[in-house]
Scaffold this motif. Structure first.
Motif, PDB file in Angstrom:
ATOM      1  N   ASP A  86       4.389   7.002  -1.143  1.00 35.30           N
ATOM      2  CA  ASP A  86       3.299   7.620  -1.888  1.00 35.30           C
ATOM      3  C   ASP A  86       3.885   8.694  -2.800  1.00 35.30           C
ATOM      4  O   ASP A  86       5.107   8.784  -2.965  1.00 35.30           O
ATOM      5  CB  ASP A  86       2.235   8.186  -0.934  1.00 35.30           C
ATOM      6  N   GLU A 144     -11.894  10.473  12.303  1.00 38.64           N
ATOM      7  CA  GLU A 144     -11.080  10.720  11.126  1.00 38.64           C
ATOM      8  C   GLU A 144     -10.308  12.018  11.334  1.00 38.64           C
ATOM      9  O   GLU A 144     -10.855  13.008  11.835  1.00 38.64           O
ATOM     10  CB  GLU A 144     -11.951  10.817   9.873  1.00 38.64           C
ATOM     11  N   VAL A 176      -3.022  13.808   4.126  1.00 38.42           N
ATOM     12  CA  VAL A 176      -3.211  12.465   4.669  1.00 38.42           C
ATOM     13  C   VAL A 176      -4.510  12.410   5.480  1.00 38.42           C
ATOM     14  O   VAL A 176      -4.724  13.223   6.381  1.00 38.42           O
ATOM     15  CB  VAL A 176      -2.014  12.062   5.569  1.00 38.42           C
ATOM     16  N   LEU A 177      -5.338  11.420   5.157  1.00 36.95           N
ATOM     17  CA  LEU A 177      -6.578  11.187   5.889  1.00 36.95           C
ATOM     18  C   LEU A 177      -6.471   9.842   6.601  1.00 36.95           C
ATOM     19  O   LEU A 177      -6.187   8.825   5.966  1.00 36.95           O
ATOM     20  CB  LEU A 177      -7.776  11.189   4.939  1.00 36.95           C
ATOM     21  N   ARG A 178      -6.682   9.858   7.922  1.00 42.51           N
ATOM     22  CA  ARG A 178      -6.588   8.648   8.727  1.00 42.51           C
ATOM     23  C   ARG A 178      -7.874   8.432   9.518  1.00 42.51           C
ATOM     24  O   ARG A 178      -8.571   9.388   9.854  1.00 42.51           O
ATOM     25  CB  ARG A 178      -5.424   8.732   9.720  1.00 42.51           C
ATOM     26  N   TYR A 193      -7.590  14.785   9.383  1.00 43.72           N
ATOM     27  CA  TYR A 193      -7.024  15.251   8.115  1.00 43.72           C
ATOM     28  C   TYR A 193      -5.726  15.967   8.427  1.00 43.72           C
ATOM     29  O   TYR A 193      -5.719  16.957   9.165  1.00 43.72           O
ATOM     30  CB  TYR A 193      -8.014  16.185   7.422  1.00 43.72           C
ATOM     31  N   THR A 248       0.837  -1.194   0.000  1.00 42.22           N
ATOM     32  CA  THR A 248       0.000   0.000   0.000  1.00 42.22           C
ATOM     33  C   THR A 248       0.872   1.245   0.000  1.00 42.22           C
ATOM     34  O   THR A 248       1.750   1.399   0.853  1.00 42.22           O
ATOM     35  CB  THR A 248      -0.919   0.017   1.238  1.00 42.22           C
ATOM     36  N   LEU A 250      -6.618   6.149   5.192  1.00 41.87           N
ATOM     37  CA  LEU A 250      -7.706   6.207   4.225  1.00 41.87           C
ATOM     38  C   LEU A 250      -7.275   6.822   2.906  1.00 41.87           C
ATOM     39  O   LEU A 250      -7.759   6.434   1.841  1.00 41.87           O
ATOM     40  CB  LEU A 250      -8.883   7.006   4.798  1.00 41.87           C
ATOM     41  N   SER A 251      -6.368   7.807   2.959  1.00 36.99           N
ATOM     42  CA  SER A 251      -5.908   8.476   1.746  1.00 36.99           C
ATOM     43  C   SER A 251      -4.576   9.141   2.011  1.00 36.99           C
ATOM     44  O   SER A 251      -4.345   9.673   3.100  1.00 36.99           O
ATOM     45  CB  SER A 251      -6.932   9.528   1.303  1.00 36.99           C
ATOM     46  N   SER A 252      -3.695   9.119   1.012  1.00 38.05           N
ATOM     47  CA  SER A 252      -2.423   9.852   1.107  1.00 38.05           C
ATOM     48  C   SER A 252      -2.069  10.396  -0.270  1.00 38.05           C
ATOM     49  O   SER A 252      -0.995  10.157  -0.803  1.00 38.05           O
ATOM     50  CB  SER A 252      -1.289   8.958   1.625  1.00 38.05           C
ATOM     51  N   ASP A 253      -3.024  11.105  -0.867  1.00 36.64           N
ATOM     52  CA  ASP A 253      -2.788  11.693  -2.180  1.00 36.64           C
ATOM     53  C   ASP A 253      -1.785  12.834  -2.053  1.00 36.64           C
ATOM     54  O   ASP A 253      -0.624  12.683  -2.394  1.00 36.64           O
ATOM     55  CB  ASP A 253      -4.110  12.159  -2.783  1.00 36.64           C
ATOM     56  N   TRP A 254      -2.217  13.976  -1.541  1.00 34.17           N
ATOM     57  CA  TRP A 254      -1.280  15.066  -1.253  1.00 34.17           C
ATOM     58  C   TRP A 254      -1.196  15.270   0.254  1.00 34.17           C
ATOM     59  O   TRP A 254      -0.128  15.294   0.843  1.00 34.17           O
ATOM     60  CB  TRP A 254      -1.710  16.352  -1.946  1.00 34.17           C
TER      61      TRP A 254
END
Length: 220
Positions: A9, A64, A43-45, A66, A2, A37-41
């Motif tokens: 990432d 959650e 980070v969402l946990r 951000y 992942t 949950l997301s690490s595009d630019w």
């Protein structure tokens, strides 16, 4: 495998699911799981934790968070002219949540990106206003939206010389920035808080500080 956990990432980060797992400062909080949950630019946990309430019972909670990194902002002021230097730029989140055109008047600001708060705000002031600031005054540090966003914002103030304003627009084009520099009389800036045409939290906080305790405060 992942991205952001086992492999880098897009910003070269790994182990992003470990953030917060080792916290021990609050005995009423026991971290159980951190899910990326997301690490595009940014980070969402999603964090699962046990929480001991004031009556002694424990409950299992999930939140959650951000994480966009910490930032810094600065109020540039000129006490002789009784003016402040702000920026105007398009903010999509404000636009989609009711702002008429998304064009917000703000104090210069940006993320630390690995720099110290003072280094970062000198960089951002130059990028967004064209000014090389001298001595900066640290005002306070604030968690801007502690219910969901981890960011801590460092607030500064510094004088500017109106004769040194070299440009009317600024920003880094490669990052999509298109910033207009706006000089306002301080009294007009306060009026704009009252009529809602200044609606950015960090800007309101710095303007009110300037009126109460800062460069435009009435000294008894």
């Amino acid at each position: 495998m992942t991205a952001g956990i086992d492999t880098p990432d897009r910003r070269g980060r790994t182990g992003l699911d470990q953030h917060g797992r080792d916290l021990t400062g609050n005995p009423c909080v026991r971290i159980r799981e951190v899910e990326l949950l997301s690490s595009d630019w940014y980070v969402l946990r999603k964090t699962t934790f046990d929480y001991q309430h004031s009556d002694g019972h424990w409950s299992r909670e999930q939140r959650e968070t951000y994480d966009r990194g910490d930032g810094a902002t600065i109020l540039l002021h000129n006490t002789e002219r009784r003016t402040v230097l702000l920026t105007r730029q398009f903010r999509l989140p404000a636009y989609v949540n009711g702002h008429p055109d998304g064009m917000l008047l703000e104090t210069a600001a940006g993320l630390l990106d690995g720099d110290s708060p003072e280094e970062a705000i000198r960089r951002e002031a130059a990028e967004e206003t064209g000014h090389t600031v001298g001595t900066v005054e640290h005002v306070f540090d604030v968690y801007m939206s502690p219910g969901s966003v981890t960011e801590r914002l460092h607030f500064f103030a510094a004088p500017y010389d109106a004769a040194d304003t070299p440009i009317k627009t600024a920003g880094i084009a490669a990052e999509g920035e298109d910033i207009t520099i706006v000089e306002l009389p301080f009294t007009e800036a306060l009026d704009r808080i009252r009529n809602g045409t200044i609606a950015d939290a960090k800007t309101i906080m710095l303007l009110q500080w300037a009126a109460l305790d800062g460069p435009f405060a009435q000294r008894g």
